[in-house]
Design a protein around this motif. Structure first.
Motif, PDB file in Angstrom:
ATOM      1  N   ARG A 165       0.809  -1.220   0.039  1.00 55.83           N
ATOM      2  CA  ARG A 165       0.177   0.032  -0.004  1.00 55.83           C
ATOM      3  C   ARG A 165       0.989   1.406  -0.055  1.00 55.83           C
ATOM      4  NH1 ARG A 165      -3.708   1.971   4.985  1.00 55.83           N
ATOM      5  NH2 ARG A 165      -4.374   4.027   4.286  1.00 55.83           N
ATOM      6  N   ASP A 166       0.625   2.316  -0.785  1.00 51.75           N
ATOM      7  CA  ASP A 166       1.147   3.452  -0.643  1.00 51.75           C
ATOM      8  C   ASP A 166       0.801   4.371   0.401  1.00 51.75           C
ATOM      9  OD1 ASP A 166       2.606   5.623  -1.559  1.00 51.75           O
ATOM     10  OD2 ASP A 166       1.450   6.168  -3.307  1.00 51.75           O
ATOM     11  N   ALA A 167       1.633   4.279   1.409  1.00 53.89           N
ATOM     12  CA  ALA A 167       1.058   5.214   2.623  1.00 53.89           C
ATOM     13  C   ALA A 167       2.616   5.757   3.208  1.00 53.89           C
ATOM     14  CB  ALA A 167       0.310   4.647   3.575  1.00 53.89           C
ATOM     15  N   ASP A 168       2.579   6.826   3.810  1.00 53.08           N
ATOM     16  CA  ASP A 168       3.585   7.166   4.490  1.00 53.08           C
ATOM     17  C   ASP A 168       3.620   7.136   5.993  1.00 53.08           C
ATOM     18  OD1 ASP A 168       6.176   8.526   5.321  1.00 53.08           O
ATOM     19  OD2 ASP A 168       5.188  10.462   5.208  1.00 53.08           O
ATOM     20  N   ILE A 169       4.584   6.021   6.518  1.00 52.31           N
ATOM     21  CA  ILE A 169       4.246   5.999   7.964  1.00 52.31           C
ATOM     22  C   ILE A 169       5.430   6.591   8.884  1.00 52.31           C
ATOM     23  CG2 ILE A 169       4.810   4.081   9.903  1.00 52.31           C
ATOM     24  CD1 ILE A 169       3.546   1.951   7.805  1.00 52.31           C
ATOM     25  N   PRO A 170       5.228   7.514   9.606  1.00 53.37           N
ATOM     26  CA  PRO A 170       6.336   8.441  10.228  1.00 53.37           C
ATOM     27  C   PRO A 170       7.320   7.532  10.747  1.00 53.37           C
ATOM     28  CG  PRO A 170       3.968   9.087  10.716  1.00 53.37           C
ATOM     29  CD  PRO A 170       3.842   7.842  10.205  1.00 53.37           C
ATOM     30  N   ARG A 171       8.322   7.901  10.951  1.00 52.76           N
ATOM     31  CA  ARG A 171       9.643   7.032  11.599  1.00 52.76           C
ATOM     32  C   ARG A 171       9.369   7.029  13.107  1.00 52.76           C
ATOM     33  NH1 ARG A 171      12.903   3.932   8.470  1.00 52.76           N
ATOM     34  NH2 ARG A 171      12.865   4.685   6.430  1.00 52.76           N
ATOM     35  N   VAL A 172       9.004   8.008  13.712  1.00 55.83           N
ATOM     36  CA  VAL A 172       8.516   7.998  15.138  1.00 55.83           C
ATOM     37  C   VAL A 172       7.111   8.421  15.521  1.00 55.83           C
ATOM     38  CG1 VAL A 172       9.181   8.582  17.428  1.00 55.83           C
ATOM     39  CG2 VAL A 172      10.997   8.206  15.835  1.00 55.83           C
ATOM     40  N   ARG A 173       6.270   7.724  16.161  1.00 55.34           N
ATOM     41  CA  ARG A 173       5.358   8.214  16.788  1.00 55.34           C
ATOM     42  C   ARG A 173       5.102   8.145  18.504  1.00 55.34           C
ATOM     43  NH1 ARG A 173       1.193   4.838  12.977  1.00 55.34           N
ATOM     44  NH2 ARG A 173       3.044   3.593  13.235  1.00 55.34           N
ATOM     45  N   TRP A 174       4.778   9.075  18.997  1.00 49.84           N
ATOM     46  CA  TRP A 174       5.074   8.972  20.269  1.00 49.84           C
ATOM     47  C   TRP A 174       3.884   9.642  21.054  1.00 49.84           C
ATOM     48  CZ3 TRP A 174       6.397  13.292  23.614  1.00 49.84           C
ATOM     49  CH2 TRP A 174       6.702  14.252  22.917  1.00 49.84           C
ATOM     50  N   GLN A 175       3.599   9.158  22.592  1.00 43.68           N
ATOM     51  CA  GLN A 175       2.667   9.779  23.250  1.00 43.68           C
ATOM     52  C   GLN A 175       3.254  10.681  24.250  1.00 43.68           C
ATOM     53  OE1 GLN A 175       0.346   6.123  24.339  1.00 43.68           O
ATOM     54  NE2 GLN A 175      -1.428   7.048  23.446  1.00 43.68           N
ATOM     55  N   LEU A 176       2.726  11.709  24.604  1.00 45.42           N
ATOM     56  CA  LEU A 176       3.142  12.523  25.643  1.00 45.42           C
ATOM     57  C   LEU A 176       2.201  12.318  26.760  1.00 45.42           C
ATOM     58  CD1 LEU A 176       5.124  14.697  26.690  1.00 45.42           C
ATOM     59  CD2 LEU A 176       3.432  16.317  25.818  1.00 45.42           C
ATOM     60  N   ALA A 177       2.707  11.385  27.789  1.00 49.70           N
ATOM     61  CA  ALA A 177       1.493  11.292  29.124  1.00 49.70           C
ATOM     62  C   ALA A 177       1.526  12.336  29.882  1.00 49.70           C
ATOM     63  CB  ALA A 177       2.299  10.029  29.693  1.00 49.70           C
ATOM     64  N   ASN A 178       0.502  12.162  30.864  1.00 54.96           N
ATOM     65  CA  ASN A 178      -0.052  13.144  31.597  1.00 54.96           C
ATOM     66  C   ASN A 178      -0.625  14.487  30.904  1.00 54.96           C
ATOM     67  OD1 ASN A 178      -0.478  13.381  34.343  1.00 54.96           O
ATOM     68  ND2 ASN A 178       1.165  14.677  34.665  1.00 54.96           N
ATOM     69  N   THR A 179      -1.115  14.235  29.799  1.00 49.68           N
ATOM     70  CA  THR A 179      -1.885  15.418  29.062  1.00 49.68           C
ATOM     71  C   THR A 179      -3.328  15.247  28.850  1.00 49.68           C
ATOM     72  OG1 THR A 179      -1.296  14.572  27.051  1.00 49.68           O
ATOM     73  CG2 THR A 179       0.479  15.942  27.857  1.00 49.68           C
ATOM     74  N   GLY A 180      -3.747  14.037  29.026  1.00 48.55           N
ATOM     75  CA  GLY A 180      -5.142  13.854  28.838  1.00 48.55           C
ATOM     76  C   GLY A 180      -5.496  13.545  27.181  1.00 48.55           C
ATOM     77  N   ASP A 181      -4.418  13.673  26.491  1.00 45.50           N
ATOM     78  CA  ASP A 181      -4.400  13.525  25.129  1.00 45.50           C
ATOM     79  C   ASP A 181      -3.879  12.451  24.504  1.00 45.50           C
ATOM     80  OD1 ASP A 181      -4.845  13.732  22.294  1.00 45.50           O
ATOM     81  OD2 ASP A 181      -3.771  15.625  21.984  1.00 45.50           O
ATOM     82  N   PRO A 182      -4.402  11.151  24.459  1.00 44.33           N
ATOM     83  CA  PRO A 182      -3.468  10.102  23.557  1.00 44.33           C
ATOM     84  C   PRO A 182      -3.102   9.911  22.492  1.00 44.33           C
ATOM     85  CG  PRO A 182      -5.629   9.545  23.760  1.00 44.33           C
ATOM     86  CD  PRO A 182      -5.616  10.865  24.373  1.00 44.33           C
TER      87      PRO A 182
END
Length: 560
Positions: free
Chosen positions: A317-334
């Motif tokens: 499939r032709d799609a761009d996957i970011p090299r890094v994806r990360w969560q910033l905890a303790n923000t309420g936003d996952p």
């Protein structure tokens, strides 16, 4: 004392799967379930090889298979050699490479296979992916090892000429006594206060009427198990790999070690992708603390990244996957934050120095944790062992009364996510608290402690924990690390790797550093005598020391 053992055998076969007994090159047959999509013509397959029962409730493989097959994948789930319905000797690590190769061979010769396979799974069934990759099988086109590592469960022993090594986790020797004793899971408990620990193991063997081959290979004289007989997986042809690492995973150090190895090799570095989540080893999310992981509740966040990855590298499939994806905890936003690198390119190091030896013992807030002018870390190794005498903080480590582990199940840390303020009140814990931050402080990257320590004992464990202290005094873990030092003497320079984190310290909250020499029973405490931790009968208190003027805490933070 009677050893009580609960034996957990295989669960019922799934009506949605067909079981095959797949022959390995030495004639041993491994039980293998195949789940097919509604249109079962040739197509890509996802392989999982695990020791926890392909039909059991713990890993809910039938539900996971349904998720994959609904999206057009063929799912193959196998009990590893010697476990549950599979034949062969029950032995940790050593058979996974070539068993993985032979299983891949079998998969691509089935009429429903198009010759491409991805591998997926957590913990030990993340390790089996690396074992298969080490053989260089051409059908393995992508893999998703989660909360795992190539050195998973490796016994902590010093390298030749080294005086430091990882602290021994209680699970190191207990795992081959429960998960890898024989075909079933054997659920029993060691009394970590009753010495010698090895005597209880012999009582267990008597109770079940058999010995564990894996345990006997590791005790009393450890044999180095040949995990990768075909060679290191990092020397094999590179395969696109999505590495899922949890901020609160107690096994994360092994996976960060793999990440460093991959980055040293250009081909692997080009094929590595990181998914950095606010989870523990059992996939409990920081954004839903106390909620046990279940496939129904977490299917999207648990499986969708793998399916997206396989769609690209198995289906083209032709799609761009970011090299890094990360969560910033303790923000309420996952939400997952994309980044071209880790740590984020804007991140930089900030440094704090502990002070106040007299106040450090006796309860929070303890001593202070003061910013170092210049706000940038000194290069590792610049701490001097000589110079004017400075502040020395001391404490007594007593294995007969160790600092207790804050949770009952360290693999599911976020199910309890405890308030650790009471541990800071013990006389064998040093406490240093920084000033409350006037604006949010975002930590994003590695954390380390450089220190000069000493002991009057023959060995010394140092446990460092970085905590978030709220205005009401609640103290919760951000990151941690630990190290064993042999023959520490009066002054020994040590670097404690506290792993990586993505965590927001809110306005009005403060960082706290605690230091101790035990964390039991998650880690087997040093008896203080220099004897083996599993054979020691007696314990001796040791006086430990920390040179505050030669100790620095370094965190990676984001601007603003």
């Amino acid at each position: 004392m009677t050893i009580e053992v609960q034996r957990i055998g295989p669960g019922p076969l799934s009506p949605d799967a067909t079981q095959y007994m797949v022959r390995m090159r030495d004639g041993v047959h491994l039980a293998t379930d195949v789940y097919l999509p509604p249109s079962p013509g040739p197509g890509p397959a996802v392989l999982t090889r695990l020791p926890y029962d392909k039909c059991g409730e713990y890993t809910f493989m039938p539900q996971i298979a349904a998720y994959f097959t609904a999206r057009g994948y063929r799912m193959v789930v196998q009990d590893v050699r010697g476990k549950f319905r599979s034949e062969g000797e029950t032995l940790l690590f050593v058979n996974e490479a070539y068993d993985g190769y032979d299983t891949l061979d079998w998969v691509i010769n089935q009429p429903w296979s198009d010759g491409t396979v991805g591998m997926w799974g957590d913990s030990y069934y993340g390790y089996t992916q690396w074992a298969a990759a080490s053989t260089g099988h051409p059908a393995l086109r992508a893999m998703v090892p989660r909360v795992t590592g190539t050195r998973l469960g490796e016994l902590p022993v010093p390298a030749p000429g080294q005086r430091t090594h990882d602290v021994e986790m209680s699970v190191h020797r207990f795992y081959p006594l429960s998960m890898f004793h024989d075909r079933d899971i054997l659920d029993w408990r060691i009394d970590w206060t009753r010495r010698p620990l090895a005597a209880q193991v012999e009582e267990f063997f008597t109770a079940v009427g058999s010995r564990s081959a894996s345990y006997d290979l590791w005790f009393p004289h450890p044999v180095s198990l040949r995990r990768f007989p075909a060679g290191s997986p990092f020397d094999a042809p590179a395969v696109p790999v999505l590495m899922t690492i949890g901020w609160w995973d107690n096994c994360a150090a092994w996976q960060w070690s793999d990440h460093r190895e991959l980055q040293r090799r250009p081909a692997w570095a080009r094929n590595e992708y990181l998914l950095l989540e606010a989870i523990d080893h059992e996939n409990t999310s920081h954004f839903e603390p106390g909620v046990p992981a279940s496939v129904q509740a977490m299917a999207g966040r648990y499986l969708d990244p793998a399916i997206e990855f396989f769609d690209v590298f198995l289906r083209g499939r032709d799609a761009d996957i970011p090299r890094v994806r990360w969560q910033l905890a303790n923000t309420g936003d996952p939400a997952l934050r994309p980044s071209p690198a880790w740590p984020p390119v804007s991140a930089y190091e900030r440094v704090w120095r502990p002070a106040g030896a007299g106040a450090a013992v006796g309860g929070p807030p303890g001593g202070t944790l003061d910013p170092v002018p210049g706000d940038r870390a000194a290069p590792s190794g610049e701490i001097a062992l000589s110079g004017p005498a400075g502040e020395i903080a001391t404490w007594i480590h007593d294995a007969a009364d160790p600092v207790p582990s804050p949770v009952t199940d360290p693999f599911a840390f976020l199910r309890e996510f405890p308030d650790e303020r009471d541990l800071a009140g013990r006389p064998d814990v040093l406490v240093f608290t920084a000033a409350a931050v006037p604006a949010p402080l975002d930590l994003a990257g590695p954390v380390r402690l450089d220190a000069v320590i000493g002991s009057d004992g023959p060995e010394m464990d140092l446990f460092a924990r970085l905590l978030d202290v709220a205005p009401d005094g609640t103290a919760r873990l951000i990151a941690r690390g630990q190290q064993t030092v042999l023959e520490p003497g009066a002054a020994f320079a040590v670097t404690i790797d506290l792993g990586h984190t993505g965590y927001r310290l809110p306005t009005g909250h403060a960082l706290r550093l605690t230091l101790a020499s035990s964390d039991a029973p998650e880690f087997v405490p040093a008896p203080g005598t220099g004897e083996h931790r599993w054979t020691a009968v007696k314990t001796t208190p040791n006086r430990q020391r920390l040179a505050l003027d030669q100790t620095r805490l370094t965190c990676t933070v984001l601007p603003g």
